[in-house]
Motif scaffolding. Structure first.
Motif, short mmCIF file in Angstrom:
data_model
loop_
_atom_site.label_atom_id
_atom_site.label_comp_id
_atom_site.label_asym_id
_atom_site.label_seq_id
_atom_site.Cartn_x
_atom_site.Cartn_y
_atom_site.Cartn_z
N ARG A 1 2.15 -18.19 -1.71
CA ARG A 1 2.06 -19.63 -1.50
C ARG A 1 2.20 -20.01 -0.03
N GLY A 2 2.71 -19.06 0.78
CA GLY A 2 2.86 -19.32 2.20
C GLY A 2 3.90 -20.34 2.55
N SER A 3 4.83 -20.56 1.61
CA SER A 3 5.82 -21.62 1.84
C SER A 3 6.99 -21.45 0.88
N PHE A 4 8.22 -21.59 1.41
CA PHE A 4 9.39 -21.59 0.54
C PHE A 4 9.38 -22.80 -0.39
N ALA A 5 8.96 -23.94 0.15
CA ALA A 5 9.00 -25.17 -0.66
C ALA A 5 8.03 -25.09 -1.83
#
Length: 299
Positions: A16-20
């Protein structure tokens, strides 16, 4: 710390390329994911991710861990699926994205046999000529036709090849003349395909090639099926993939232009971002698609 859960979370963060975004998918807080990754890095004694306020990237150790984690998670999921559903069972929903013309001409005719062979399979087929973010769109498989696929976190398998050649109708050629060499194309009315990498120029390979011809198509369309129909109607010269051109060429509605030349053959790629693209559902879909490609001479 549950190692499998952390592996799953780490893979989702990378995809997803994102922690959020990964936290939203997993139903946990970004802070929890960040803490788990930090504990994982401390346990391994190395950094897996480089993070700034605007971006995130894998370190070399992170890339190795991601690839190994994928294999472990896929193996566990496959074992669970065999126990739960029985070996080779094809059940549940598969979400597939594909280009419009390829979906209509190649995939759609293969679907009845697929669905009859696997009545437990539920299928969502989305057709779009734009390159979509398959993870963002929730797709398990994406079929793309490209000269090459860039490196990414997605799993990529080449499942076939397309021949891309130049066509016109007999009426157009009788009226406007037949090009004898690639450079002659500049004097003709070109119909361009908006989604193609070769909209403004064609690099043609032949005995004397490759030769690149700069073009400025006065008519540009976003569908290879619409492009085919314009060519049949005598509106100009254009390039078509063979799965679109073969029937019209066989009927005589279209003829090859510069028959000793063609564009570099793009590949047909199957992309998957998760184990679903590799399990019985994805395997069954790709088996039937490969059969259709072999029947059409695209393997």
């Amino acid at each position: 710390m549950d190692k499998l859960s952390v592996m799953h979370a780490f893979r989702r963060i990378v995809e997803r390329g994102s922690f959020a975004r990964a936290a939203e998918d997993l139903g946990v807080s970004p802070a929890l994911l960040s803490r788990e990754v930090k504990l994982l890095e401390e346990g391994l004694g190395t950094s897996l991710l480089t993070r700034t306020t605007r971006s995130m990237a894998l370190t070399e150790a992170g890339r190795v861990y991601y690839e190994e984690a994928q294999g472990i998670l896929d193996a566990v999921a496959a074992a669970e699926a065999r126990i739960r559903d029985g070996a080779g069972a094809v059940r549940g929903r598969l979400r597939v994205n594909a280009p419009v013309s390829f979906g209509q001409v190649v995939i759609a005719p293969a679907l009845p046999a697929l669905l009859e062979a696997h009545p437990g399979l539920e299928l969502t087929l989305s057709l779009d000529d734009r390159v979509v973010d398959m993870v963002e769109g929730g797709f398990d498989l994406s079929i793309r036709i490209r000269p090459a696929m860039p490196d990414s976190a997605l799993r990529v398998r080449r499942i076939g090849t397309v021949r891309q050649r130049v066509f016109a109708s007999p009426d157009y050629l009788a009226r406007a003349g037949t090009p004898e060499r690639p450079g002659d194309l500049a004097g003709h009315r070109i119909i361009g395909f908006l989604m193609a990498d070769h909209l403004a120029s064609w690099t043609l390979e032949g005995e004397g090639g490759p030769v690149t011809v700069a073009l400025d198509p006065p008519v540009q369309v976003g569908s290879s099926l619409a492009l085919r129909d314009l060519l049949i109607a005598g509106q100009g010269i254009g390039t078509l993939p063979d799965f679109v051109s073969d029937p019209a060429e066989a009927s005589g509605e279209l003829v090859r232009v510069l028959p000793g030349w063609e564009l570099p053959p793009p590949g047909i790629y199957a992309l998957s971002a998760s184990r679903v693209g590799m399990d019985a559902r994805g395997a069954a879909f790709l088996e039937h698609l490969r059969g259709a490609l072999r029947a059409g001479g695209h393997s």
